[in-house]
Design a protein around this motif. Sequence first.
Motif, PDB file in Angstrom:
ATOM      1  N   GLY A   3       0.809  -1.215   0.000  1.00  0.00           N
ATOM      2  CA  GLY A   3       0.000   0.000   0.000  1.00  0.00           C
ATOM      3  C   GLY A   3       0.842   1.264   0.000  1.00  0.00           C
ATOM      4  N   MET A   4       2.081   1.184   0.478  1.00  0.00           N
ATOM      5  CA  MET A   4       2.964   2.348   0.548  1.00  0.00           C
ATOM      6  C   MET A   4       3.518   2.742  -0.822  1.00  0.00           C
ATOM      7  SD  MET A   4       5.281   1.637   3.860  1.00  0.00           S
ATOM      8  CE  MET A   4       4.597   1.270   5.441  1.00  0.00           C
ATOM      9  N   LYS A   5       3.390   1.893  -1.795  1.00  0.00           N
ATOM     10  CA  LYS A   5       3.997   2.149  -3.099  1.00  0.00           C
ATOM     11  C   LYS A   5       3.270   3.223  -3.899  1.00  0.00           C
ATOM     12  CE  LYS A   5       6.122  -2.358  -3.345  1.00  0.00           C
ATOM     13  NZ  LYS A   5       6.176  -3.652  -3.991  1.00  0.00           N
ATOM     14  N   TRP A  21       1.706   8.336  -0.762  1.00  0.00           N
ATOM     15  CA  TRP A  21       2.181   7.949   0.558  1.00  0.00           C
ATOM     16  C   TRP A  21       3.344   8.831   0.986  1.00  0.00           C
ATOM     17  CZ3 TRP A  21       6.462   5.982   3.070  1.00  0.00           C
ATOM     18  CH2 TRP A  21       6.218   5.481   4.340  1.00  0.00           C
ATOM     19  N   ARG A  22       3.253   9.384   2.195  1.00  0.00           N
ATOM     20  CA  ARG A  22       4.304  10.260   2.735  1.00  0.00           C
ATOM     21  C   ARG A  22       4.596   9.867   4.176  1.00  0.00           C
ATOM     22  NH1 ARG A  22       4.123  11.608  -1.909  1.00  0.00           N
ATOM     23  NH2 ARG A  22       3.638  13.599  -2.820  1.00  0.00           N
ATOM     24  N   TRP A  23       5.818  10.103   4.608  1.00  0.00           N
ATOM     25  CA  TRP A  23       6.171   9.907   6.007  1.00  0.00           C
ATOM     26  C   TRP A  23       7.139  10.997   6.418  1.00  0.00           C
ATOM     27  CZ3 TRP A  23      11.112   9.073   7.852  1.00  0.00           C
ATOM     28  CH2 TRP A  23      12.084   8.812   6.891  1.00  0.00           C
ATOM     29  N   VAL A  30       6.542   8.720  11.269  1.00  0.00           N
ATOM     30  CA  VAL A  30       5.086   8.845  11.244  1.00  0.00           C
ATOM     31  C   VAL A  30       4.629   9.015   9.799  1.00  0.00           C
ATOM     32  CG1 VAL A  30       3.136  10.197  12.108  1.00  0.00           C
ATOM     33  CG2 VAL A  30       5.204  10.002  13.488  1.00  0.00           C
ATOM     34  N   ASP A  31       3.586   8.274   9.409  1.00  0.00           N
ATOM     35  CA  ASP A  31       3.078   8.425   8.047  1.00  0.00           C
ATOM     36  C   ASP A  31       2.082   9.576   7.967  1.00  0.00           C
ATOM     37  OD1 ASP A  31       0.641   7.478   8.978  1.00  0.00           O
ATOM     38  OD2 ASP A  31       0.660   5.643   7.810  1.00  0.00           O
ATOM     39  N   HIS A  32       1.574   9.843   6.760  1.00  0.00           N
ATOM     40  CA  HIS A  32       0.693  10.986   6.529  1.00  0.00           C
ATOM     41  C   HIS A  32      -0.643  10.850   7.255  1.00  0.00           C
ATOM     42  CE1 HIS A  32      -0.503   8.081   3.455  1.00  0.00           C
ATOM     43  NE2 HIS A  32      -1.695   8.671   3.477  1.00  0.00           N
ATOM     44  N   GLU A  33      -0.965   9.663   7.737  1.00  0.00           N
ATOM     45  CA  GLU A  33      -2.197   9.465   8.492  1.00  0.00           C
ATOM     46  C   GLU A  33      -1.969   9.580   9.999  1.00  0.00           C
ATOM     47  OE1 GLU A  33      -3.297   5.619   7.076  1.00  0.00           O
ATOM     48  OE2 GLU A  33      -4.352   6.433   5.357  1.00  0.00           O
ATOM     49  N   GLY A  34      -0.702   9.791  10.413  1.00  0.00           N
ATOM     50  CA  GLY A  34      -0.381   9.908  11.829  1.00  0.00           C
ATOM     51  C   GLY A  34      -0.050   8.581  12.501  1.00  0.00           C
ATOM     52  N   GLU A  35       0.043   7.520  11.714  1.00  0.00           N
ATOM     53  CA  GLU A  35       0.348   6.206  12.272  1.00  0.00           C
ATOM     54  C   GLU A  35       1.862   6.053  12.434  1.00  0.00           C
ATOM     55  OE1 GLU A  35      -0.237   1.565  11.051  1.00  0.00           O
ATOM     56  OE2 GLU A  35      -1.736   3.008  10.393  1.00  0.00           O
ATOM     57  N   VAL A  36       2.306   5.564  13.591  1.00  0.00           N
ATOM     58  CA  VAL A  36       3.728   5.366  13.861  1.00  0.00           C
ATOM     59  C   VAL A  36       4.214   4.146  13.097  1.00  0.00           C
ATOM     60  CG1 VAL A  36       5.436   4.884  15.635  1.00  0.00           C
ATOM     61  CG2 VAL A  36       3.565   6.435  16.126  1.00  0.00           C
ATOM     62  N   LEU A  37       5.269   4.327  12.298  1.00  0.00           N
ATOM     63  CA  LEU A  37       5.830   3.237  11.500  1.00  0.00           C
ATOM     64  C   LEU A  37       6.990   2.561  12.209  1.00  0.00           C
ATOM     65  CD1 LEU A  37       5.909   5.146   8.115  1.00  0.00           C
ATOM     66  CD2 LEU A  37       4.130   3.608   8.939  1.00  0.00           C
ATOM     67  N   GLU A  38       7.817   3.338  12.878  1.00  0.00           N
ATOM     68  CA  GLU A  38       9.017   2.832  13.549  1.00  0.00           C
ATOM     69  C   GLU A  38       9.388   3.805  14.646  1.00  0.00           C
ATOM     70  OE1 GLU A  38      11.904   0.010  14.040  1.00  0.00           O
ATOM     71  OE2 GLU A  38      10.565  -0.040  12.323  1.00  0.00           O
ATOM     72  N   SER A  39       9.933   3.272  15.746  1.00  0.00           N
ATOM     73  CA  SER A  39      10.398   4.167  16.819  1.00  0.00           C
ATOM     74  C   SER A  39      11.624   3.587  17.473  1.00  0.00           C
ATOM     75  CB  SER A  39       9.301   4.395  17.841  1.00  0.00           C
ATOM     76  OG  SER A  39       8.928   3.206  18.466  1.00  0.00           O
TER      77      SER A  39
END
Length: 50
Positions: free
Chosen positions: A13-15, A19-21, A41-50
């Motif tokens: 889905g990121m392709k 899609w922005r982060w 954080v992606d453009h929807e505010g979801e944390v991808l990695e920390s």
Amino acid sequence: MFASEIRMRRIEGMKSSRWRWQPDEIFVKINGERRYLWRAVDHEGEVLES
């Protein structure tokens, strides 16, 4: 559904070109010590990695 399947679907889905982060970074003091905290954080505010 296993975590690897969820991750593969997310990557597919990121392709899209929409899609922005962005990195979210901060320095904080914990018990008198300065620490560096970050997360992706992606453009929807979801944390991808920390």
